[in-house]
Design an enzyme around this catalytic site. Sequence first.
Site, mmCIF file in Angstrom:
data_model
loop_
_atom_site.group_PDB
_atom_site.id
_atom_site.type_symbol
_atom_site.label_atom_id
_atom_site.label_comp_id
_atom_site.label_asym_id
_atom_site.label_seq_id
_atom_site.Cartn_x
_atom_site.Cartn_y
_atom_site.Cartn_z
ATOM 1 N N LYS A 1 0.831 -1.213 0.000
ATOM 2 C CA LYS A 1 0.000 0.000 0.000
ATOM 3 C C LYS A 1 0.864 1.261 0.000
ATOM 4 O O LYS A 1 0.618 2.187 -0.767
ATOM 5 C CB LYS A 1 -0.924 -0.039 1.227
ATOM 6 C CG LYS A 1 -1.816 1.167 1.398
ATOM 7 C CD LYS A 1 -2.987 0.885 2.317
ATOM 8 C CE LYS A 1 -2.636 0.955 3.786
ATOM 9 N NZ LYS A 1 -2.419 2.293 4.319
ATOM 10 N N ARG B 1 -8.488 12.370 12.669
ATOM 11 C CA ARG B 1 -7.048 12.109 12.868
ATOM 12 C C ARG B 1 -6.230 13.408 12.816
ATOM 13 O O ARG B 1 -6.633 14.373 12.167
ATOM 14 C CB ARG B 1 -6.561 11.084 11.823
ATOM 15 C CG ARG B 1 -7.247 9.741 12.022
ATOM 16 C CD ARG B 1 -6.854 8.739 10.975
ATOM 17 N NE ARG B 1 -5.443 8.398 11.060
ATOM 18 C CZ ARG B 1 -4.819 7.602 10.198
ATOM 19 N NH1 ARG B 1 -5.495 7.084 9.179
ATOM 20 N NH2 ARG B 1 -3.552 7.332 10.340
ATOM 21 N N SER C 1 7.391 9.583 11.757
ATOM 22 C CA SER C 1 6.273 9.322 10.853
ATOM 23 C C SER C 1 6.704 9.479 9.400
ATOM 24 O O SER C 1 7.159 10.548 8.990
ATOM 25 C CB SER C 1 5.123 10.289 11.162
ATOM 26 O OG SER C 1 4.252 10.391 10.052
ATOM 27 N N GLN D 1 4.694 9.446 6.921
ATOM 28 C CA GLN D 1 3.727 10.318 6.240
ATOM 29 C C GLN D 1 4.131 11.780 6.404
ATOM 30 O O GLN D 1 4.095 12.561 5.447
ATOM 31 C CB GLN D 1 2.328 10.088 6.804
ATOM 32 C CG GLN D 1 1.788 8.701 6.481
ATOM 33 C CD GLN D 1 0.417 8.448 7.045
ATOM 34 O OE1 GLN D 1 -0.149 9.284 7.746
ATOM 35 N NE2 GLN D 1 -0.136 7.289 6.757
ATOM 36 N N ASP E 1 2.015 -1.010 11.807
ATOM 37 C CA ASP E 1 0.691 -1.444 11.359
ATOM 38 C C ASP E 1 0.410 -2.898 11.738
ATOM 39 O O ASP E 1 -0.702 -3.380 11.544
ATOM 40 C CB ASP E 1 0.570 -1.272 9.842
ATOM 41 C CG ASP E 1 0.614 0.198 9.443
ATOM 42 O OD1 ASP E 1 0.321 1.049 10.294
ATOM 43 O OD2 ASP E 1 0.958 0.484 8.282
ATOM 44 N N LYS F 1 -4.558 5.998 14.572
ATOM 45 C CA LYS F 1 -4.659 5.309 13.276
ATOM 46 C C LYS F 1 -6.138 5.283 12.842
ATOM 47 O O LYS F 1 -6.940 6.045 13.344
ATOM 48 C CB LYS F 1 -4.078 3.903 13.376
ATOM 49 C CG LYS F 1 -2.568 3.893 13.634
ATOM 50 C CD LYS F 1 -1.820 4.427 12.432
ATOM 51 C CE LYS F 1 -0.334 4.524 12.676
ATOM 52 N NZ LYS F 1 0.364 5.219 11.590
ATOM 53 N N ARG G 1 -6.270 1.887 17.907
ATOM 54 C CA ARG G 1 -5.991 0.438 17.815
ATOM 55 C C ARG G 1 -5.627 -0.189 19.153
ATOM 56 O O ARG G 1 -5.850 -1.389 19.334
ATOM 57 C CB ARG G 1 -4.919 0.163 16.753
ATOM 58 C CG ARG G 1 -5.468 0.350 15.344
ATOM 59 C CD ARG G 1 -4.473 0.018 14.259
ATOM 60 N NE ARG G 1 -5.135 0.099 12.958
ATOM 61 C CZ ARG G 1 -4.505 0.306 11.802
ATOM 62 N NH1 ARG G 1 -3.181 0.469 11.797
ATOM 63 N NH2 ARG G 1 -5.169 0.352 10.672
ATOM 64 N N ARG H 1 -7.377 -3.344 9.462
ATOM 65 C CA ARG H 1 -6.389 -4.213 10.110
ATOM 66 C C ARG H 1 -6.991 -4.925 11.337
ATOM 67 O O ARG H 1 -6.578 -6.032 11.675
ATOM 68 C CB ARG H 1 -5.136 -3.433 10.474
ATOM 69 C CG ARG H 1 -4.468 -2.820 9.241
ATOM 70 C CD ARG H 1 -3.006 -2.585 9.394
ATOM 71 N NE ARG H 1 -2.520 -1.706 8.337
ATOM 72 C CZ ARG H 1 -2.212 -2.098 7.101
ATOM 73 N NH1 ARG H 1 -2.326 -3.365 6.754
ATOM 74 N NH2 ARG H 1 -1.789 -1.228 6.202
HETATM 75 C C1 S3P Z 1 2.603 5.022 6.088
HETATM 76 C C2 S3P Z 1 3.208 5.381 7.261
HETATM 77 C C3 S3P Z 1 2.739 4.947 8.585
HETATM 78 C C4 S3P Z 1 1.785 3.748 8.464
HETATM 79 C C5 S3P Z 1 0.759 3.940 7.388
HETATM 80 C C6 S3P Z 1 1.429 4.130 6.044
HETATM 81 C C7 S3P Z 1 3.154 5.529 4.813
HETATM 82 O O1 S3P Z 1 2.023 6.003 9.187
HETATM 83 O O2 S3P Z 1 1.154 3.507 9.699
HETATM 84 O O3 S3P Z 1 -0.108 2.833 7.304
HETATM 85 O O4 S3P Z 1 2.790 4.988 3.744
HETATM 86 O O5 S3P Z 1 3.950 6.475 4.838
HETATM 87 P P1 S3P Z 1 2.747 7.197 10.010
HETATM 88 O O6 S3P Z 1 3.582 7.969 9.074
HETATM 89 O O7 S3P Z 1 1.623 8.014 10.554
HETATM 90 O O8 S3P Z 1 3.536 6.530 11.084
#
Ligand code: S3P
Length: 435
Positions: free
Chosen positions: A22, A123, A168, A170, A320, A347, A351, A393
């Site tokens: 993903k 979130r 993170s 993201q 995850d 999340k 969770r 999940r």
């Molecule tokens: C992800 C980063 C993670 C992960 C998410 C996908 C990504 O999140 O939990 O399912 O693709 O960069 P965080 O950046 O919030 O830790």
Amino acid sequence: MLFKSPKKPVALKGKLTLPGDKSVCHRAIIFSSLARGESLIKNFSGGDDNLRTLRIFQKLGVEIQKKDEKTYLVKGRGRNSLTEPEEILNAGNSGTTLRLMTGLLAGQSFFSVIAGDRSLSRRPMGRVTEPLKLMGARITGREGGKKAPLAISGGKLQGIRYQMPVSSAQLKSAIILAGLFAEGPTEVLEPEGSGGSRDHTERMFEFFGSPLVQRKGLVRIEPPVPEFKGQEITVPGDISAAAFFLVAALILPGSDITLSGVGLNPGRTGIIEALQKMGGNITVTPEGKMCGEPWGTLRARSSKLEGGDFSGALIVRMLDEIPILSIAAAAAKGPTRIRDAGELRVKESDRLKVVARELARAGVGVKEYPDGLDIQGGKGFQPASFISAGDHRIAMAFTVASLSAGPGAEVKGTESVKISYPQFYRDLESLSKKR
Ligand code: S3P
């Protein structure tokens, strides 16, 4: 939708190839859309989160054609080719879409609005919008831009040096993507001692021909970054999806499965190490690289698991997978302690709370902490009616618990698996054999 545990006990046997990772699929669409020339993306996951990113780029004027269920052709026209969307951009349930796109949109010369579903609207987005505002981004939204929907008046950005308060990927990726359109260099630093978040974005820069500067705990982008060139991308299988089958095979007697083409990015393999530490019979055969990502074959066989103690940098490398690790812990002998996992509270669901609540339904001894769980394993799962809380999940993790509990166990809200793994139940069925 409802999953009901089969009347007769099952073992998992056979071979499976997982849907595309993903995290990598999001980046494949983003980079192909910004590249010049055609990109062909193979083994695209088909999960709803990835399709959200794909449709957003279509709304930003990028031509993307579906060739078959797993193959997409992206006709990139270069980094400055995106156009103002006439509609609100809908990220659905996808935090990665919303956060990465906010970074990217902040540096465009047009206005856009991005929103998501109820879960995503709850979130935290301030972690992304605050550093972007430091770069000069003009973003408003609920709670002063801390929650979606977000309205982004794209424009000129200045590079920054930013120390992330949480590890993170993201957040890191959102700032780097904004940095691609900023004046001057941008640097992102991981929190001290965190070990670092997944580096799929950094690998994708390199794969598209424009490597970033990387040192331990630091990523630096210095425009002008050479134009990305269209690529053929084969996305490795999703290790986060593989994790459900690994745990199922370990805890269901008589199981022996082989999962091929699985992504083995070191930022993601924490779950394999954790399960091996618990006594899980998992063998890993590295095979090579796809789109800059290591991949290989995994074999898992039924094992006698023991509880473990998990905290620190390892948690980020299996973020995850904590729900499914908790199922392994409940099936294992002795106590398991999980800490430094406070991020799980923000999340798709909280969770930690949901895992604790659902394990308790099955008679498992569990104690919730602000940043973790204590799980008392060894008694197995009593058949129960589990509730997914709309979280993909959680649905898949408690499906594995239901298989272990046997007849009478069920999971409500299984439609949520479409977020990352629409064919999860079909694939599970294909591996399930009478014991
Ligand atoms: C992800 C980063 C993670 C992960 C998410 C996908 C990504 O999140 O939990 O399912 O693709 O960069 P965080 O950046 O919030 O830790």
